[in-house]
Design an enzyme around this catalytic site. Structure first.
Site, PDB file in Angstrom:
ATOM      1  N   CYS A  35       0.684  -1.204   0.064  1.00  0.00           N
ATOM      2  CA  CYS A  35       0.000  -0.026   0.108  1.00  0.00           C
ATOM      3  C   CYS A  35       0.852   1.152  -0.017  1.00  0.00           C
ATOM      4  O   CYS A  35       0.395   2.304  -0.115  1.00  0.00           O
ATOM      5  CB  CYS A  35      -0.995  -0.043   1.166  1.00  0.00           C
ATOM      6  SG  CYS A  35      -1.895  -1.641   1.233  1.00  0.00           S
TER       7      CYS A  35
ATOM      8  N   HIS B 149      -3.416   6.804   2.156  1.00  0.00           N
ATOM      9  CA  HIS B 149      -3.974   5.531   1.520  1.00  0.00           C
ATOM     10  C   HIS B 149      -5.243   5.367   2.290  1.00  0.00           C
ATOM     11  O   HIS B 149      -5.359   5.350   3.661  1.00  0.00           O
ATOM     12  CB  HIS B 149      -2.683   4.593   2.123  1.00  0.00           C
ATOM     13  CG  HIS B 149      -3.256   3.059   1.977  1.00  0.00           C
ATOM     14  ND1 HIS B 149      -3.944   2.539   0.732  1.00  0.00           N
ATOM     15  CD2 HIS B 149      -3.198   2.148   2.916  1.00  0.00           C
ATOM     16  CE1 HIS B 149      -4.270   1.355   1.133  1.00  0.00           C
ATOM     17  NE2 HIS B 149      -3.968   0.857   2.156  1.00  0.00           N
TER      18      HIS B 149
ATOM     19  N   ASN C 124     -10.183  -0.332   0.413  1.00  0.00           N
ATOM     20  CA  ASN C 124      -8.714  -0.394   0.487  1.00  0.00           C
ATOM     21  C   ASN C 124      -8.228  -1.066  -0.955  1.00  0.00           C
ATOM     22  O   ASN C 124      -8.378  -2.191  -0.974  1.00  0.00           O
ATOM     23  CB  ASN C 124      -8.220  -1.128   1.747  1.00  0.00           C
ATOM     24  CG  ASN C 124      -6.835  -1.013   1.713  1.00  0.00           C
ATOM     25  OD1 ASN C 124      -5.975  -0.816   0.620  1.00  0.00           O
ATOM     26  ND2 ASN C 124      -6.245  -1.492   2.783  1.00  0.00           N
TER      27      ASN C 124
HETATM   28  O1  UT7 Z   1      -3.853  -1.507   3.599  1.00  0.00           O
HETATM   29  C1  UT7 Z   1      -2.803  -1.926   4.626  1.00  0.00           C
HETATM   30  C2  UT7 Z   1      -3.372  -1.171   5.998  1.00  0.00           C
HETATM   31  N1  UT7 Z   1      -4.218  -1.978   6.664  1.00  0.00           N
HETATM   32  C3  UT7 Z   1      -4.992  -1.191   7.743  1.00  0.00           C
HETATM   33  O2  UT7 Z   1      -4.619   0.146   7.893  1.00  0.00           O
HETATM   34  C4  UT7 Z   1      -5.720  -1.976   8.371  1.00  0.00           C
HETATM   35  C5  UT7 Z   1      -5.792  -1.544   9.845  1.00  0.00           C
HETATM   36  N2  UT7 Z   1      -6.583  -2.053  10.839  1.00  0.00           N
HETATM   37  C6  UT7 Z   1      -8.104  -1.901  10.658  1.00  0.00           C
HETATM   38  O3  UT7 Z   1      -8.401  -0.981   9.750  1.00  0.00           O
HETATM   39  C7  UT7 Z   1      -9.016  -2.401  11.670  1.00  0.00           C
HETATM   40  O4  UT7 Z   1      -8.137  -2.847  12.745  1.00  0.00           O
HETATM   41  C8  UT7 Z   1     -10.189  -3.368  11.183  1.00  0.00           C
HETATM   42  C9  UT7 Z   1     -11.050  -2.629  10.363  1.00  0.00           C
HETATM   43  C10 UT7 Z   1      -9.159  -4.708  10.280  1.00  0.00           C
HETATM   44  C11 UT7 Z   1     -10.909  -4.106  12.105  1.00  0.00           C
HETATM   45  O5  UT7 Z   1     -11.297  -3.112  13.083  1.00  0.00           O
HETATM   46  P1  UT7 Z   1     -11.121  -3.256  14.738  1.00  0.00           P
HETATM   47  O6  UT7 Z   1     -12.075  -2.272  15.251  1.00  0.00           O
HETATM   48  O7  UT7 Z   1      -9.617  -3.427  15.093  1.00  0.00           O
HETATM   49  O8  UT7 Z   1     -11.877  -4.815  15.118  1.00  0.00           O
HETATM   50  P2  UT7 Z   1     -11.368  -6.079  15.905  1.00  0.00           P
HETATM   51  O9  UT7 Z   1     -10.344  -6.720  14.879  1.00  0.00           O
HETATM   52  O10 UT7 Z   1     -10.638  -5.761  16.944  1.00  0.00           O
HETATM   53  O11 UT7 Z   1     -12.416  -6.864  15.993  1.00  0.00           O
HETATM   54  C12 UT7 Z   1     -13.607  -6.619  16.644  1.00  0.00           C
HETATM   55  C13 UT7 Z   1     -14.630  -7.667  16.799  1.00  0.00           C
HETATM   56  C14 UT7 Z   1     -14.170  -9.038  16.937  1.00  0.00           C
HETATM   57  O12 UT7 Z   1     -14.985  -9.476  17.466  1.00  0.00           O
HETATM   58  P3  UT7 Z   1     -14.816 -10.085  19.198  1.00  0.00           P
HETATM   59  O13 UT7 Z   1     -13.538 -10.864  19.212  1.00  0.00           O
HETATM   60  O14 UT7 Z   1     -14.646  -8.840  19.586  1.00  0.00           O
HETATM   61  O15 UT7 Z   1     -15.935 -10.998  19.538  1.00  0.00           O
HETATM   62  C15 UT7 Z   1     -14.308  -9.379  15.471  1.00  0.00           C
HETATM   63  O16 UT7 Z   1     -14.204 -10.896  15.393  1.00  0.00           O
HETATM   64  O17 UT7 Z   1     -15.238  -7.463  15.476  1.00  0.00           O
HETATM   65  C16 UT7 Z   1     -15.492  -8.895  14.961  1.00  0.00           C
HETATM   66  N3  UT7 Z   1     -15.175  -8.768  13.547  1.00  0.00           N
HETATM   67  C17 UT7 Z   1     -16.484  -8.547  12.626  1.00  0.00           C
HETATM   68  N4  UT7 Z   1     -17.702  -8.534  13.074  1.00  0.00           N
HETATM   69  C18 UT7 Z   1     -18.648  -8.402  11.949  1.00  0.00           C
HETATM   70  C19 UT7 Z   1     -14.080  -8.650  12.685  1.00  0.00           C
HETATM   71  N5  UT7 Z   1     -14.402  -8.506  11.466  1.00  0.00           N
HETATM   72  C20 UT7 Z   1     -15.661  -8.255  11.315  1.00  0.00           C
HETATM   73  C21 UT7 Z   1     -16.894  -8.219  10.230  1.00  0.00           C
HETATM   74  N6  UT7 Z   1     -18.078  -7.989  10.753  1.00  0.00           N
HETATM   75  N7  UT7 Z   1     -16.504  -7.913   9.057  1.00  0.00           N
END
Ligand code: UT7
Length: 332
Positions: A116, A257, A287
């Protein structure tokens, strides 16, 4: 080939997106997710995905063609084609395929793999060739088809990515409009975001074992990458602004990005850049990796937000890990 050192100007942009649009609602038919979760956690509403009949080279060439038309430059005038991508049609590189498709017969073409951050690395690479007087006109394309490498059963990653391409034409110019930049890598954090080759032993001779396999789908520790971006991106934009001798108040546009709206908001707030100066098109594209910066730039130029003379502070970040920032003045 000229021998005179020169400044760099960015003079035309273009972009291309596949026709098929997948909404958050559509994805909720595939994995356990919801429009509400995806929008509130990422800002993404829909993304474009490429059909199997098409290649990366097709959308990359179309974006390139549009950038050349906008710049008023013929493909035959291009000295160098740079293709920033992590998802080439051919692992030996797709830049030459794009160069052939465009008819840029004089140009040397090669790929840049920096995930990216690829567009930013490409921008700085293009500028070096122009500044030394080696080349005068460069076509820089950022394009990715991550739908090929997404695990469509993994809701933590499959909702994030989309396919697309964006391009800019750079030319030698008497003033230098790439005002400042800074690039960084930290391979010790490589495991946070990978698309790794995985091979099993293949005994081709009694004395030689080689690997036989393919690339495994994208794996990401989202929280780690989020923390990294929220900390490192403001720092590196500040460094690039310092090199450019530009104050935050002088910045017309913050162009990051497009990974997550929450990252865009957090970085803008750390830098004290108001929301109306932040370019965002995540809602429509998700993305798109190396394409995200030139795609968002092209839209903002075409709808009249970014005008010639505007100062853009840009930053890319992602797998590697790699990150970088470039501050440039758009147009001549
Ligand atoms: O291009 C390269 C650069 N990439 C990035 O910059 C990505 C950076 N990271 C992010 O943008 C975020 O971390 C994400 C969008 C990937 C995830 O968001 P988050 O607020 O960090 O969520 P999380 O991974 O902490 O997950 C929270 C909860 C989890 O459930 P539990 O364990 O709390 O019960 C996940 O299982 O959300 C759940 N979850 C979802 N639920 C519904 C994860 N993905 C999904 C989904 N739909 N698609």
């Amino acid at each position: 080939m000229s021998a005179e050192p020169a400044g760099v100007a960015l003079i035309g942009s273009g972009s291309a997106s596949p026709e098929t649009v997948l909404t958050n609602q559509d994805l909720s038919d595939v994995v356990e997710t919801s429009d509400e979760w995806i929008r509130s956690r990422t800002g993404i509403g829909e993304r474009h995905v490429l059909s199997p009949e098409q290649g990366l080279k097709d959308i990359a060439a179309l974006a390139g063609q549009r950038a050349l038309a906008a710049a008023g430059v013929d493909a035959s005038e291009i000295d160098l084609v740079l293709l920033a991508t992590s998802s080439p049609d051919d692992l030996f590189g797709s830049a030459a395929q794009v160069q052939g498709e465009l008819g840029a017969s004089r140009a040397i073409a090669f790929d840049i793999t920096a995930a990216c951050s690829g567009f930013l690395v490409g921008l700085v690479t293009a500028a070096q060739f122009i500044r030394t007087g080696t080349y005068r006109k460069v076509l820089l394309i950022g394009a990715d088809i991550l739908s090929r490498w997404t695990d469509w059963g993994d809701r933590r990653t499959c909702v994030l990515f989309g396919d697309g391409a964006g391009a800019v034409v750079l030319t030698a110019h008497d003033t230098d409009n790439l005002l400042g930049f800074e690039l960084r890598s930290d391979g010790t954090m490589n495991g946070c975001l990978t698309l790794p080759y995985q091979g099993s032993p293949n005994a081709i001779h009694p004395k030689a074992n080689v690997a036989k396999g393919t690339y495994a789908p994208i794996q990401m520790n989202g929280r780690e990458v989020y923390r990294f971006a929220a900390k490192r991106v403001p720092e590196i934009v500040e460094k690039a602004l310092f090199h450019a001798d530009i104050t935050v108040e002088q910045v017309d546009w913050l162009l990051l990005h497009q990974a997550n709206q929450r990252i865009l908001d957090a970085v803008a707030s750390r830098l004290k850049i108001p929301g109306e100066k932040v370019i965002s098109n995540l809602a429509k594209y998700g993305n798109t990796s190396a394409a995200s910066i030139p795609l968002a730039l092209d839209e903002a130029i075409r709808d009249g937000r970014v005008k010639p003379g505007d100062i853009v502070a840009s930053s890319g970040f992602g797998a590697g890990l790699t990150w970088g920032s470039a501050v440039f003045r758009w147009g001549i």
